[in-house]
Design a protein around this motif. Structure first.
Motif, short mmCIF file in Angstrom:
data_model
loop_
_atom_site.label_atom_id
_atom_site.label_comp_id
_atom_site.label_asym_id
_atom_site.label_seq_id
_atom_site.Cartn_x
_atom_site.Cartn_y
_atom_site.Cartn_z
N GLY A 91 0.80 -1.23 0.00
CA GLY A 91 0.00 0.00 0.00
C GLY A 91 0.82 1.28 0.00
N GLN A 92 2.15 1.14 -0.11
CA GLN A 92 3.00 2.33 -0.10
C GLN A 92 3.69 2.51 -1.46
OE1 GLN A 92 5.51 2.80 3.50
NE2 GLN A 92 4.54 0.93 4.22
N ALA A 93 3.90 3.77 -1.85
CA ALA A 93 4.53 4.06 -3.14
C ALA A 93 5.93 3.45 -3.23
CB ALA A 93 4.59 5.57 -3.34
N MET A 94 6.61 3.38 -2.10
CA MET A 94 7.98 2.86 -2.09
C MET A 94 8.07 1.40 -2.53
SD MET A 94 8.48 2.55 2.06
CE MET A 94 10.22 2.33 2.05
N ARG A 95 6.93 0.72 -2.55
CA ARG A 95 6.94 -0.70 -2.90
C ARG A 95 7.48 -0.93 -4.32
NH1 ARG A 95 1.65 -4.66 -2.82
NH2 ARG A 95 2.71 -6.58 -3.46
N LYS A 96 7.43 0.10 -5.15
CA LYS A 96 7.95 -0.01 -6.52
C LYS A 96 9.38 -0.57 -6.51
CE LYS A 96 8.39 2.66 -10.74
NZ LYS A 96 8.58 3.96 -11.31
N SER A 97 10.15 -0.18 -5.51
CA SER A 97 11.53 -0.68 -5.45
C SER A 97 11.85 -1.39 -4.13
CB SER A 97 12.52 0.47 -5.66
OG SER A 97 12.29 1.49 -4.72
N HIS A 98 11.01 -1.19 -3.12
CA HIS A 98 11.21 -1.88 -1.84
C HIS A 98 10.24 -3.05 -1.79
CE1 HIS A 98 13.57 1.22 0.53
NE2 HIS A 98 13.20 1.90 -0.54
N SER A 99 10.74 -4.24 -1.95
CA SER A 99 9.86 -5.41 -2.03
C SER A 99 9.13 -5.65 -0.72
CB SER A 99 10.68 -6.64 -2.39
OG SER A 99 11.31 -6.45 -3.63
N ASP A 100 7.86 -5.91 -0.87
CA ASP A 100 7.04 -6.34 0.27
C ASP A 100 7.24 -7.85 0.45
OD1 ASP A 100 4.69 -5.75 2.12
OD2 ASP A 100 3.91 -7.42 0.93
#
Lengths: 257, 251
Positions: free
Chosen positions: A139-148
């Motif tokens: 649910g966070q924009a950072m997920r684009k490069s920070h893998s959940d």
């Protein structure tokens, strides 16, 4: 207890890159029972998406640290999957020749991206583990490069012949543990964040004591605290031994007792 | 044996945490090398009126020499002073604790000023809890931000002689606050970095560092080991681990 630390950055933004500093770190670590330390590299020194030359430079630094403490430091090769198979293969081959034992992936891309396919192919061919930085980023924009955790678990699911280490148990939290259930090629390391109670116990209950690896993430974390979160957990002594030492020894294929 | 300045009793409903009776808590802390603990009741955080839980804790801890009860005041309530006076009558009150972020008031409020004047007059210490969890990993049903540093620094400006203890500060916050306020001390439960204590000592004198385990939210052993294996002298470990608390709280 004997310890292998699977997650360290002994050089961090160039700090600590002297023989004296590495020797001091090794001496202190050994006094705590740490016999081996996996150095994942100074992975963010050139920003989140290092180019080929920058990856090489990061790995050269790791190699130098390995040379300074050859019986203590184990190197993992920093790669950027966006650079493509040819570039990655060349750098990995170079690192494997230098004695590196695994691949470290940071925040260049999300681990569910298509660029991961060639990387996982070469990891499978080399039969080495892939350690993926992972955090609760749903649910966070950072997920684009920070893998959940759901991304890293999907990666492990897609490539069942590659051993995947999902970093940061205390960053993925309870949901991350649930995502990891049933994946026999996935390990979770205990590194980073703060030592909130109950997570090691939950991970052991749901994933099994063979699937957890001790990691610290120094210098961002303090070693005593990181060890204490495992030794102070309400799990069996056998489980603690496995988490702190045996699981990593087996995963990395280290010889000796 | 250590003196723990940041321990709690009661149930935290947002994580899988050990549920301990006071006897079990005492055994647990002792096993981890903690000989004395200042404890507050966790359930004071989840109810507008902490008073019944404070009374319950004061009564229950009378049977335990190793616990010093620290009542929690909700300054948002009109009767906080009445509660405080009750606790003074019921126990040898060493300190009170406030959770401004849980109880929805600012440290700039006039009631905080009144509290500090009262505590100064009666020789009672103030513990300000900055946070209970890492904000990045709070359960979605409970999102509470940390207390702003500016408000903590404001106490130092308004009351330059009043020393207070913060629990739950991150390492960068300790550094930042150290530049703005000379009267705060801190526990180290949320502070983290390789060779942490030596790093902190570059900015704070040793008398301003306290041991706090943040039990039961954190693994007790993790915080005891942070001090136990620190590359500092045994004398410093003793000072941080018990001497400072003994002196500050007159234990």
């Amino acid at each position: 207890m004997r310890i292998i630390d699977i997650h360290t950055h002994s050089v961090f933004f160039t700090k600590g890159f002297t023989k004296a500093a590495i020797d001091k770190l090794a001496k202190y670590s050994k006094s705590l029972g740490i016999e081996k330390m996996v150095n994942l590299g100074d992975v963010l020194v050139h920003g989140p998406t290092p180019n080929a030359a920058q990856c090489k430079s990061i790995n050269d630094t790791t190699k130098q640290v390995m040379k300074w403490q050859p019986n203590f430091i184990i190197g993992f090769c920093c790669l950027n999957p966006n650079l493509g198979e040819k570039v990655m293969r060349k750098e990995l081959d170079r690192c494997l020749e230098m004695g590196f034992k695994g691949i470290k992936l940071e925040i260049t891309n999300n681990s569910r991206d298509a660029v991961m396919k060639p990387l996982m192919k070469i990891a499978e061919e080399a039969n080495i583990p892939v350690l993926q930085h992972t955090w609760d980023t749903k649910g966070q924009a950072m997920r684009k490069s920070h893998s959940d955790s759901s991304d890293t678990c999907l990666l492990a699911h897609r490539f069942p012949n590659v051993k995947v280490i999902m970093a940061h148990l205390f960053g993925i939290g309870g949901r991350g543990i649930l995502e990891a259930k049933g994946l026999s090629n996935l390990w979770v390391d205990t590194s980073s964040c703060l030592p909130f109670d109950g997570l090691v116990e939950t991970a052991v209950d749901l994933l099994g004591e063979d699937r957890i690896l001790y990691g610290s993430d120094i210098p961002i974390r303090e070693l005593g605290q990181c060890i204490g979160r495992v030794t102070g957990a309400d799990i069996s002594t056998d489980a603690k031994k496995k988490i702190l030492y045996t699981n990593a020894k087996n995963l990395l294929g280290l010889k000796g007792n | 044996m250590l003196i723990d300045t940041n321990a709690s009793f009661g149930h935290w409903p947002f994580a899988r945490l050990p549920k301990r009776t006071l006897t079990a808590l005492e055994t647990h802390l002792t096993k981890n090398g903690i000989g004395h603990a200042l404890i507050s009741h966790l359930e004071t955080l989840f109810t507008p009126d902490p008073h019944p839980y404070n009374l319950e804790l004061i009564k229950a801890t009378k049977r335990y020499d190793r616990f010093t009860p620290v009542p929690v005041l909700n300054l948002y309530n009109p009767d906080w002073l009445e509660g405080l006076e009750t606790y003074r009558k019921k126990t040898d009150l060493k300190a009170v604790k406030i959770y401004p972020n849980f109880h929805n008031y600012s440290l700039n409020s006039g009631r905080v000023n009144a509290l500090i004047r009262y505590l100064s007059e009666h020789g009672i210490r103030l513990i300000i809890n900055v946070r209970m969890l890492d904000e990045r990993h709070q359960y979605f049903g409970l999102k509470v931000n940390g207390v702003p540093l500016k408000q903590l620094a404001g106490i130092g400006e308004r009351f330059p002689e009043f020393r207070f203890l913060c629990t739950g500060l991150y390492r960068p916050e300790i550094f930042e606050l150290a530049d703005q306020c000379e009267t705060f001390s801190t526990d180290m439960s949320f502070a983290d970095w390789h060779d942490l204590i030596n790093e902190l000592l570059k900015k704070l004198s040793p008398d301003r560092l306290f041991f706090g385990s943040h039990t039961p939210l954190m693994v007790t052993k993790a915080n005891t080991m942070k001090l136990e294996v620190a590359p500092i002298s045994a004398k410093l470990k003793k000072q941080i681990g018990q001497g400072n608390a003994k002196k500050f709280f007159k234990l």
